[in-house]
Design a protein around this motif. Structure first.
Motif, PDB file in Angstrom:
ATOM      1  N   ALA A  53      45.781  43.298  18.214  1.00 26.13           N
ATOM      2  CA  ALA A  53      44.589  42.916  18.978  1.00 26.13           C
ATOM      3  C   ALA A  53      43.744  44.142  19.297  1.00 26.13           C
ATOM      4  CB  ALA A  53      44.987  42.207  20.268  1.00 26.13           C
ATOM      5  N   PHE A  54      42.500  44.109  18.854  1.00 24.47           N
ATOM      6  CA  PHE A  54      41.549  45.188  19.128  1.00 24.47           C
ATOM      7  C   PHE A  54      40.863  44.850  20.452  1.00 24.47           C
ATOM      8  CE2 PHE A  54      37.899  47.995  18.117  1.00 24.47           C
ATOM      9  CZ  PHE A  54      38.592  49.086  17.621  1.00 24.47           C
ATOM     10  N   THR A  55      41.546  45.143  21.530  1.00 26.45           N
ATOM     11  CA  THR A  55      41.176  44.657  22.858  1.00 26.45           C
ATOM     12  C   THR A  55      39.843  45.222  23.321  1.00 26.45           C
ATOM     13  OG1 THR A  55      43.523  44.516  23.395  1.00 26.45           O
ATOM     14  CG2 THR A  55      41.962  44.451  25.243  1.00 26.45           C
ATOM     15  N   GLU A  56      38.947  44.326  23.729  1.00 25.68           N
ATOM     16  CA  GLU A  56      37.641  44.722  24.252  1.00 25.68           C
ATOM     17  C   GLU A  56      37.453  44.286  25.703  1.00 25.68           C
ATOM     18  OE1 GLU A  56      35.769  46.700  22.784  1.00 25.68           O
ATOM     19  OE2 GLU A  56      36.301  46.584  20.665  1.00 25.68           O
ATOM     20  N   GLY A  57      38.025  43.176  26.088  1.00 22.24           N
ATOM     21  CA  GLY A  57      37.925  42.693  27.461  1.00 22.24           C
ATOM     22  C   GLY A  57      39.243  42.080  27.880  1.00 22.24           C
ATOM     23  N   LEU A  58      39.584  42.236  29.159  1.00 28.64           N
ATOM     24  CA  LEU A  58      40.848  41.701  29.661  1.00 28.64           C
ATOM     25  C   LEU A  58      40.637  41.281  31.106  1.00 28.64           C
ATOM     26  CD1 LEU A  58      43.892  41.453  28.694  1.00 28.64           C
ATOM     27  CD2 LEU A  58      44.290  43.507  30.072  1.00 28.64           C
ATOM     28  N   ILE A  59      41.031  40.051  31.436  1.00 22.87           N
ATOM     29  CA  ILE A  59      40.946  39.574  32.815  1.00 22.87           C
ATOM     30  C   ILE A  59      42.182  38.748  33.127  1.00 22.87           C
ATOM     31  CG2 ILE A  59      38.414  39.534  32.820  1.00 22.87           C
ATOM     32  CD1 ILE A  59      38.542  36.495  32.576  1.00 22.87           C
ATOM     33  N   TRP A  60      42.391  38.487  34.420  1.00 26.26           N
ATOM     34  CA  TRP A  60      43.429  37.562  34.874  1.00 26.26           C
ATOM     35  C   TRP A  60      42.730  36.311  35.358  1.00 26.26           C
ATOM     36  CZ3 TRP A  60      48.561  37.404  34.403  1.00 26.26           C
ATOM     37  CH2 TRP A  60      49.274  36.494  35.172  1.00 26.26           C
ATOM     38  N   GLY A 141      31.435  46.507  28.060  1.00 24.22           N
ATOM     39  CA  GLY A 141      32.304  45.898  29.044  1.00 24.22           C
ATOM     40  C   GLY A 141      31.561  44.913  29.930  1.00 24.22           C
ATOM     41  N   LEU A 142      32.306  43.995  30.549  1.00 22.36           N
ATOM     42  CA  LEU A 142      31.706  43.011  31.459  1.00 22.36           C
ATOM     43  C   LEU A 142      32.710  42.727  32.569  1.00 22.36           C
ATOM     44  CD1 LEU A 142      29.068  41.236  31.644  1.00 22.36           C
ATOM     45  CD2 LEU A 142      30.466  39.369  30.749  1.00 22.36           C
ATOM     46  N   ALA A 143      32.200  42.569  33.787  1.00 19.06           N
ATOM     47  CA  ALA A 143      33.041  42.216  34.934  1.00 19.06           C
ATOM     48  C   ALA A 143      32.219  41.375  35.892  1.00 19.06           C
ATOM     49  CB  ALA A 143      33.575  43.466  35.636  1.00 19.06           C
ATOM     50  N   SER A 144      32.916  40.716  36.811  1.00 15.67           N
ATOM     51  CA  SER A 144      32.229  39.892  37.808  1.00 15.67           C
ATOM     52  C   SER A 144      32.668  40.309  39.199  1.00 15.67           C
ATOM     53  CB  SER A 144      32.519  38.408  37.589  1.00 15.67           C
ATOM     54  OG  SER A 144      33.917  38.151  37.656  1.00 15.67           O
ATOM     55  N   ASP A 145      31.729  40.187  40.146  1.00 13.17           N
ATOM     56  CA  ASP A 145      32.059  40.337  41.557  1.00 13.17           C
ATOM     57  C   ASP A 145      31.591  39.082  42.280  1.00 13.17           C
ATOM     58  OD1 ASP A 145      29.302  40.579  41.833  1.00 13.17           O
ATOM     59  OD2 ASP A 145      29.339  42.727  42.283  1.00 13.17           O
ATOM     60  N   ALA A 146      31.458  39.129  43.571  1.00 14.14           N
ATOM     61  CA  ALA A 146      31.093  37.928  44.323  1.00 14.14           C
ATOM     62  C   ALA A 146      29.661  37.491  44.090  1.00 14.14           C
ATOM     63  CB  ALA A 146      31.310  38.180  45.817  1.00 14.14           C
ATOM     64  N   LEU A 187      35.344  46.960  31.856  1.00 12.93           N
ATOM     65  CA  LEU A 187      35.117  47.002  33.299  1.00 12.93           C
ATOM     66  C   LEU A 187      35.987  45.986  34.023  1.00 12.93           C
ATOM     67  CD1 LEU A 187      31.188  46.955  33.340  1.00 12.93           C
ATOM     68  CD2 LEU A 187      32.664  48.977  33.332  1.00 12.93           C
ATOM     69  N   GLU A 188      36.278  46.294  35.284  1.00 17.99           N
ATOM     70  CA  GLU A 188      36.923  45.349  36.199  1.00 17.99           C
ATOM     71  C   GLU A 188      36.491  45.708  37.613  1.00 17.99           C
ATOM     72  OE1 GLU A 188      37.918  42.487  37.091  1.00 17.99           O
ATOM     73  OE2 GLU A 188      39.771  42.372  35.921  1.00 17.99           O
ATOM     74  N   VAL A 189      36.337  44.704  38.452  1.00 16.27           N
ATOM     75  CA  VAL A 189      36.000  44.928  39.860  1.00 16.27           C
ATOM     76  C   VAL A 189      37.261  44.727  40.689  1.00 16.27           C
ATOM     77  CG1 VAL A 189      34.636  44.137  41.825  1.00 16.27           C
ATOM     78  CG2 VAL A 189      33.590  44.249  39.543  1.00 16.27           C
ATOM     79  N   VAL A 190      37.623  45.754  41.465  1.00 14.73           N
ATOM     80  CA  VAL A 190      38.820  45.719  42.301  1.00 14.73           C
ATOM     81  C   VAL A 190      38.461  46.274  43.674  1.00 14.73           C
ATOM     82  CG1 VAL A 190      41.188  46.502  42.590  1.00 14.73           C
ATOM     83  CG2 VAL A 190      40.322  46.042  40.288  1.00 14.73           C
TER      84      VAL A 190
END
Length: 265
Positions: A53-60, A141-146, A187-190
């Protein structure tokens, strides 16, 4: 392509004793005062990952990892069982497109494409295709916040988008010790901060979304060394945050392992 950080990046974090000494000349006093801390994570668990897997995005999402995989003709979005690494659902991206970053928003997933300006929308539980949106520039990259979505494009700029239309709301320039930091990728928002992989670097930077200032650098060098990849493109890329269980996962392109890590308090 700006490459100033390839060696000096670690010289611009503190404490200096934790980083290689053969780096760049000393930064100006003003920049030195802005040096973020070097954060060394602890690996608390390891899980299997598709080494192709050529990983580009990862989320839970929904109790599973959801991953966006790149390369033309091989790109897809997939749900993955954490314990086994097995793909439980998959949706393919058109063969001419290179899949990139991935984020969740209110029961939907949004996945980017590298240079097509197309974002695909998927139903989160089933990966059923729901349509697409357009944006200008590259998608990394892409991420989400509130409030919405944030996108990287390989530059030092992060772009904040309306989640329904992808209209641009604002941008912020990312700086490390006073210098622009390019090659921002996954990206990831933590905890209100943005975590970003830096392409071809064994580091994740923690970014203040208001100012763009890097406030910490997470050192993945020991993890990268453990993976021992010989492919120069098998780099660290993939950050997922399980907010309910407060678990942080990282992986890379063509890595055989997903690592659950803990950051020092």
């Amino acid at each position: 392509m700006t490459r100033w950080f390839l060696l000096p990046l670690v010289a611009l974090v503190a404490p200096a004793s934790a980083v290689p000494q053969a780096a760049a000349p000393a930064a100006p006093a003003a920049a030195a005062a802005q040096r973020p801390p070097l954060i060394v994570p602890t690996v608390v668990a390891r899980y299997p990952h598709d080494a192709a897997a050529f990983t580009e995005g990862l989320i839970w999402n929904g109790g599973q990892l959801v991953e966006s995989v790149g390369l033309e003709g091989q790109s897809d979005v997939r749900r993955v069982d954490l314990a086994t690494g097995k793909v439980t659902a998959r949706a393919t991206i058109p063969a001419a497109q290179f899949g990139e970053g991935l984020a969740a928003w209110k029961g939907q997933l949004v996945s980017l494409t590298w240079h097509d300006g197309i974002a695909h929308r998927w139903a989160a539980p089933t990966l059923k295709r729901l349509g697409m949106l357009r944006y200008a520039g590259e998608g990394w990259g892409l991420a989400s916040d509130a409030t919405g979505l944030v996108r990287s494009d390989g530059s030092a700029t992060l772009t904040f988008h309306d989640p329904a239309t992808l209209a641009v709301r604002r941008t912020v320039s990312v700086t490390l010790a006073g210098r622009p930091l390019t090659q921002l990728n996954e990206l990831e928002v933590v905890g209100g901060a943005i975590l970003a992989n830096v392409w071809h670097q064994p580091f994740i930077v923690r970014i203040d979304p208001a100012s763009g200032r890097v406030t910490g650098v997470i050192d993945l060098r020991a993890i990268v060394a453990e993976v021992g990849a010989t492919d120069p493109e098998a780099v660290a890329n993939g950050i997922a945050w399980d907010a309910d269980e407060r678990r942080l996962f990282v992986t890379g392109k063509r890595w055989p392992t997903v690592f659950e890590i803990r950051l020092p308090r």
